[in-house]
Design an enzyme around this catalytic site. Sequence first.
Site, PDB file in Angstrom:
ATOM      1  N   ARG A 165      -3.983  -8.658  -0.782  1.00  0.00           N
ATOM      2  CA  ARG A 165      -5.256  -9.374  -0.951  1.00  0.00           C
ATOM      3  C   ARG A 165      -5.771  -9.149  -2.363  1.00  0.00           C
ATOM      4  NH1 ARG A 165      -9.713  -7.541   3.097  1.00  0.00           N
ATOM      5  NH2 ARG A 165      -8.762  -5.687   2.247  1.00  0.00           N
ATOM      6  N   GLY A 203       0.861  -1.191   0.000  1.00  0.00           N
ATOM      7  CA  GLY A 203       0.000   0.000   0.000  1.00  0.00           C
ATOM      8  C   GLY A 203       0.889   1.229   0.000  1.00  0.00           C
ATOM      9  N   ARG A 204       0.374   2.312   0.602  1.00  0.00           N
ATOM     10  CA  ARG A 204       1.148   3.570   0.555  1.00  0.00           C
ATOM     11  C   ARG A 204       2.518   3.422   1.215  1.00  0.00           C
ATOM     12  NH1 ARG A 204      -3.994   5.926   2.026  1.00  0.00           N
ATOM     13  NH2 ARG A 204      -3.270   5.418   4.099  1.00  0.00           N
ATOM     14  N   ILE A 205       2.550   2.796   2.401  1.00  0.00           N
ATOM     15  CA  ILE A 205       3.840   2.682   3.104  1.00  0.00           C
ATOM     16  C   ILE A 205       4.737   1.663   2.385  1.00  0.00           C
ATOM     17  CG2 ILE A 205       4.958   2.047   5.290  1.00  0.00           C
ATOM     18  CD1 ILE A 205       2.386   3.089   6.706  1.00  0.00           C
ATOM     19  N   ARG A 209       1.571  -4.010  12.395  1.00  0.00           N
ATOM     20  CA  ARG A 209       0.903  -4.048  13.699  1.00  0.00           C
ATOM     21  C   ARG A 209       1.289  -5.333  14.406  1.00  0.00           C
ATOM     22  NH1 ARG A 209      -0.159   0.534  14.029  1.00  0.00           N
ATOM     23  NH2 ARG A 209      -2.161   1.535  14.447  1.00  0.00           N
ATOM     24  N   GLU A 257       1.679  -5.368  22.981  1.00  0.00           N
ATOM     25  CA  GLU A 257       2.639  -4.338  23.383  1.00  0.00           C
ATOM     26  C   GLU A 257       2.001  -3.378  24.385  1.00  0.00           C
ATOM     27  OE1 GLU A 257       3.239  -2.971  19.259  1.00  0.00           O
ATOM     28  OE2 GLU A 257       2.308  -1.049  19.829  1.00  0.00           O
ATOM     29  N   ILE A 290       6.590  -3.573  10.452  1.00  0.00           N
ATOM     30  CA  ILE A 290       6.258  -2.187  10.830  1.00  0.00           C
ATOM     31  C   ILE A 290       4.740  -1.974  10.740  1.00  0.00           C
ATOM     32  CG2 ILE A 290       8.449  -1.082  10.267  1.00  0.00           C
ATOM     33  CD1 ILE A 290       7.168  -0.320   7.526  1.00  0.00           C
ATOM     34  N   HIS A 327       7.339   0.822  18.792  1.00  0.00           N
ATOM     35  CA  HIS A 327       6.229   1.343  17.964  1.00  0.00           C
ATOM     36  C   HIS A 327       6.469   2.829  17.636  1.00  0.00           C
ATOM     37  CE1 HIS A 327       1.692   0.734  16.978  1.00  0.00           C
ATOM     38  NE2 HIS A 327       2.250   1.591  16.127  1.00  0.00           N
ATOM     39  N   ILE A 328       7.591   3.075  16.952  1.00  0.00           N
ATOM     40  CA  ILE A 328       7.987   4.465  16.664  1.00  0.00           C
ATOM     41  C   ILE A 328       7.994   4.751  15.161  1.00  0.00           C
ATOM     42  CG2 ILE A 328       9.335   4.795  18.766  1.00  0.00           C
ATOM     43  CD1 ILE A 328      11.883   4.219  17.080  1.00  0.00           C
ATOM     44  N   GLY A 329       7.302   3.909  14.384  1.00  0.00           N
ATOM     45  CA  GLY A 329       7.334   4.071  12.926  1.00  0.00           C
ATOM     46  C   GLY A 329       7.089   5.503  12.461  1.00  0.00           C
TER      47      GLY A 329
HETATM   48  C1  GLV Z   1       0.695   4.079  14.017  1.00  0.00           C
HETATM   49  O1  GLV Z   1       0.988   2.978  14.333  1.00  0.00           O
HETATM   50  C2  GLV Z   1      -0.348   4.355  13.071  1.00  0.00           C
HETATM   51  O2  GLV Z   1      -1.141   3.446  12.742  1.00  0.00           O
HETATM   52  O3  GLV Z   1      -0.440   5.504  12.627  1.00  0.00           O
END
Ligand code: GLV
Length: 328
Positions: free
Chosen positions: A178, A156-158, A239, A268, A237, A286-288
């Site tokens: 998917r 996707g975007r990321i 979930r 977490e 990165i 969880h610092i993405g």
């Molecule tokens: C952070 O985890 C987000 O979903 O923006």
Amino acid sequence: MTKTKVLLSGKIFNDLHEDLAGRYELRSNQADEVLDAATLGQMIADREAAVVTPVDRIDASLLAQAPNLRLLCNIAVGYNNIDVEACTTRRIMVTNTPGVLDETTADLGFGLLLAAARRVVESDRWVRGGQWQAWRTTAWLGHDVHHARLGILGLGRIGQAIARRTRGFAMEIAYHNRNRLAPDVEAAFAARYMDKGELLEWADFVLLCLPYSPATHHTIGIAELQCMKPDAVLVNIGRGGLVDDAALIEALRARRIAAAGLDVFENEPQLQHGFFDLDNVVLTPHIGSASFATRRAMCELALQNLHAALAGAVPPNLLNPQVLAAAP
Ligand code: GLV
């Protein structure tokens, strides 16, 4: 005119907080206390709108305590912390913050990939431990990133922002989604579509940037880890819950895969302790999206959604537009 009753469940930038306090009857948690379900329930009980974060679990039982709630603005793109269906049933609008965090999260994903492959954190610990006595030809060997094969689960975007970063490293890209992307999008990223099993066998690096849902629960479990190459590196990165953490710990311990770089975890921040005994895993909390500019942009977007909805407009990132339909 009476002001709308708004809850802000966690700390945001001070100037944004002040602005909110001027506009609404604000109850906030600027001290950034960890709120248990009972406390959150009390704080939200009389609120008409709430700005929340991924640590706030918004489920049907919490919603039942907030009869006046009409709007929930998540400061995150992922929204698996919110039972959107239950919100829709109660005609509560839900918004998120897509788009503004893609590049920042991709930076971290690529950083974890490099760090895990080249043993950056493990060797840093070793240097600080005073153990470095000589340069050795066969010491501290890792895995090449350049010209390697990257399999992305969730282009996707990321995922696409990650794919763009791989160009300078001359990596080959495959992906599994998917729904397969249009041929021109695949071509733009030089990304081959594979089914998940094929991708896991093919890839030197497997990177997860999927949203979490019951359908993506344990996308990587024992069987998938067994399909991966012994030299493979896994990066998550997306979930917590996409990976079966207990199975991953076992695979890392037995060196069935080489290494992992993880920003998100099941349950977490209470991680499985097995991770702490392993040198071949890089762990971040969880610092993405945690850059100064991006966290600010996320707060601003969440507040844009809030202001728009409270002014009677359709908020730009509404996740459940069904609530706008006329009541039956
Ligand atoms: C952070 O985890 C987000 O979903 O923006």
